[in-house]
Design an enzyme around this catalytic site. Structure first.
Site, PDB file in Angstrom:
ATOM      1  N   SER A 154      -9.934   1.920   2.702  1.00  0.00           N
ATOM      2  CA  SER A 154      -9.052   2.655   1.829  1.00  0.00           C
ATOM      3  C   SER A 154      -8.097   1.785   1.009  1.00  0.00           C
ATOM      4  CB  SER A 154      -8.210   3.636   2.656  1.00  0.00           C
ATOM      5  OG  SER A 154      -7.329   2.945   3.522  1.00  0.00           O
ATOM      6  N   SER A 183      -9.828  -0.673   6.812  1.00  0.00           N
ATOM      7  CA  SER A 183      -9.284  -0.551   5.447  1.00  0.00           C
ATOM      8  C   SER A 183      -8.580  -1.777   4.889  1.00  0.00           C
ATOM      9  CB  SER A 183      -8.328   0.626   5.371  1.00  0.00           C
ATOM     10  OG  SER A 183      -9.078   1.809   5.321  1.00  0.00           O
ATOM     11  N   LYS A 188       0.841  -1.203   0.000  1.00  0.00           N
ATOM     12  CA  LYS A 188       0.000   0.000   0.000  1.00  0.00           C
ATOM     13  C   LYS A 188       0.879   1.258   0.000  1.00  0.00           C
ATOM     14  CE  LYS A 188      -4.049   1.751   2.582  1.00  0.00           C
ATOM     15  NZ  LYS A 188      -4.814   1.627   3.854  1.00  0.00           N
TER      16      LYS A 188
HETATM   17  N1  GLN Z   1     -13.008   3.823   6.033  1.00  0.00           N
HETATM   18  C1  GLN Z   1     -12.509   4.259   7.309  1.00  0.00           C
HETATM   19  C2  GLN Z   1     -12.213   5.740   7.270  1.00  0.00           C
HETATM   20  O1  GLN Z   1     -12.508   6.328   6.312  1.00  0.00           O
HETATM   21  C3  GLN Z   1     -11.298   3.466   7.690  1.00  0.00           C
HETATM   22  C4  GLN Z   1     -10.071   3.902   7.000  1.00  0.00           C
HETATM   23  C5  GLN Z   1      -8.890   3.057   7.341  1.00  0.00           C
HETATM   24  O2  GLN Z   1      -9.021   2.002   7.962  1.00  0.00           O
HETATM   25  N2  GLN Z   1      -7.735   3.541   6.964  1.00  0.00           N
HETATM   26  O3  GLN Z   1     -11.694   6.291   8.176  1.00  0.00           O
END
Ligand code: GLN
EC number: 6.3.5.7
Length: 507
Positions: free
Chosen positions: A159, A183, A84
């Site tokens: 994400s 994410s 990532k």
């Molecule tokens: N979707 C969640 C957010 O927008 C989690 C993001 C993540 O785990 N990096 O914060």
């Protein structure tokens, strides 16, 4: 693409490792097969922000030569991996999906990355993500969205949609993601891949660009439970460079993933994580999974965690507070973008900073910085941040109580299957609700795993989530491996995204 190349990309990381160890194939061949597949398919998917052809091939040549000279390596030596683009990598850009870091080359590797290199795993490239890991669809990437290999009109979740889509489409055998609120696990559910958020502190955060430091955790994105355990073992373990790193060995996760025995295991179904608001096909696959675990000898109890009703709201105070503080470092002075305000003759540092942050950050990042700054401001701190920290303690207490009744907890990973691109983009609240079942684990620091559990009524993948107490990550692997084995028997093999079985980009 030759047929032997495409055969290599169809293998799991564990199978590739066996072939590499026996000399049946080489890391150069395997790495080239994945690079070819990326070249032919990623134009459509956009799971990578950067592909490191030369670096990956050089690492493959090196590991082959050293193996040939008799050097012994850990399990996944020679197996390539995608990372990532939130993790610092020497020799490759690290953009975090943001314009503010466009082209930035970190001067050091994240500990996870140096462990991958030490383990002889060639790094194929950096995968797409919502800007600074904020989002649930990968549509907030400043470089354009990633598409879901099950249906390219849909998002792969976020994400970490880039890592998940790459693994689901077989552009990489395994990948690394990060999980602050879901994410790794939610994209796992939406793409039919395995995603693990280890216990907080189980994998070093050193060199991972911080979103919300008390919640962030890196972990494996794979196609099987065993591959996740093998990768987790390589990246996990104590790191003196991370002050929150656990000074304890990684629990016996590989052994647990090979065991997969739930007889006598107490499984808790979390009442608050499922039912109303969850898509019927998601709920149906979840209930079938619980029934299969019961048949395999587990006992099932229902547990209640009343504070989870406030978990999402709590997360959206704690996380932005930490975001507003962590992202203050992007000040146009030290690294990344620098924009001079238009029409200002001799701009002050503050004016350059403001112009840079305005141009460099996207709307979602700005929204969270503003929210966090507000929640932390004097006069509001106790009402917002202070209250959120109290609820966070209640979430942890609810988990403690639930784990008195059950060894492992289960729930659907996400409330829906993959949604259409654009569907939730203008509705932040709808986007945030994607993580309603994953966020409690981050608030409490406990480990979680998402396993593909079949397809919903719309033909799209569903994930089932396993949760275990702090530092009992091995329980996740054991229970998930048991369910995975039963599901694979039932299906006659893994369920594959349409793009996983093609070497051509569909018209
Ligand atoms: N979707 C969640 C957010 O927008 C989690 C993001 C993540 O785990 N990096 O914060």
């Amino acid at each position: 693409m030759s047929s032997s190349d495409s055969d290599l990309t169809a293998l799991t990381a564990a199978e590739l490792a066996d072939k590499l160890a026996s000399g049946e194939t080489t890391s150069v061949e395997v790495t080239q097969a994945f690079l070819d597949r990326i070249d032919s398919l990623d134009g459509e998917l956009h799971s990578f922000l950067h592909v490191d052809h030369d670096g990956a091939k050089a690492a493959a040549v090196d590991v082959d030569a050293r193996r040939g000279a008799g050097e012994s390596f850990p399990s996944l030596a020679g197996v390539p991996i995608a990372v990532k683009d939130l993790l610092c990598t020497v020799g490759q850009p690290t953009t975090c999906g943001s314009r503010i870091l466009e082209g930035w080359q970190p001067p050091y590797d994240a500990t996870v990355v140096s462990r991958l290199r030490r383990a002889g795993m060639p790094i194929l490239g950096k995968t797409n993500l919502d800007e600074f890991a904020m989002g649930s669809s990968t549509e907030h990437s400043a470089y354009g969205p990633t598409r879901n290999p099950w249906d390219t009109d849909r998002t792969p979740g976020g994400s970490g949609g880039g890592s998940a889509a790459a693994v689901a489409a077989r552009l990489a055998p395994v990948a690394v993601g990060t999980d602050t609120g879901g994410s790794i696990r939610q994209p796992g559910a939406l793409t039919g891949t395995v995603g693990v958020k280890p216990t907080y502190g189980g994998v070093s955060r050193y060199g991972i660009v911080a979103m919300a430091s008390s919640l962030d955790q890196a972990g494996p994105v794979t196609r099987t439970v065993l591959d996740a355990a093998l990768l987790h073992e390589i990246i996990g373990g104590h790191d003196p460079m991370d002050s929150t790193s656990l000074d304890a060995p990684v629990p016996g996760i590989v052994e647990a993933a090979r065991r997969g025995d739930v007889s006598g295991l107490r499984i808790g179904v979390v009442k608050e994580l499922g039912g109303e608001g969850f898509q019927s096909g998601v709920q149906a696959r979840f209930e079938e999974s619980v029934a299969m675990l019961t048949e395999a000898g587990a006992t099932v109890v229902e547990v209640s965690c009343p504070s989870f009703a406030q978990a999402l709201a709590t997360y959206y105070l704690v996380m932005p507070s930490e975001v507003s503080s962590n992202l203050a470092r992007f000040d146009a002075m030290r690294y990344g973008l620098r924009v001079f305000p238009e029409g200002v003759g001799d701009p002050s540092a503050e004016q350059v900073m403001a112009a840079t942050r305005d141009a460099g950050f996207g709307d979602e990042v700005k929204r969270r910085i503003i929210l966090g700054t507000y929640a932390l401001s004097s006069g509001y701190y106790d009402a917002y941040y202070g209250s959120a920290q109290k609820v966070r303690a209640l979430v942890a207490r609810d988990f403690d109580r639930a784990f008195e009744q059950a060894d492992v907890l289960v729930s659907p990973t996400a409330p829906t299957t993959a949604f259409k691109m654009g569907e939730k983009l203008d509705d932040p609240m709808a986007m945030y609700l994607q993580d309603v079942a994953t966020i409690p684990a981050n608030l409490a620091g406990i480990p979680g795993l998402s396993l593909p559990a079949g397809l919903a009524e719309d033909g799209l993948p569903v994930g089932v989530q396993f949760l275990a107490p702090l530092q009992a990550d091995d329980r996740l692997y054991n229970a998930a491996a048991a369910l995975e084995r039963m599901l694979l028997d039932k299906w006659g093999g893994p369920l594959l995204a349409p793009l996983a079985t093609t070497s051509e980009v569909p018209a």
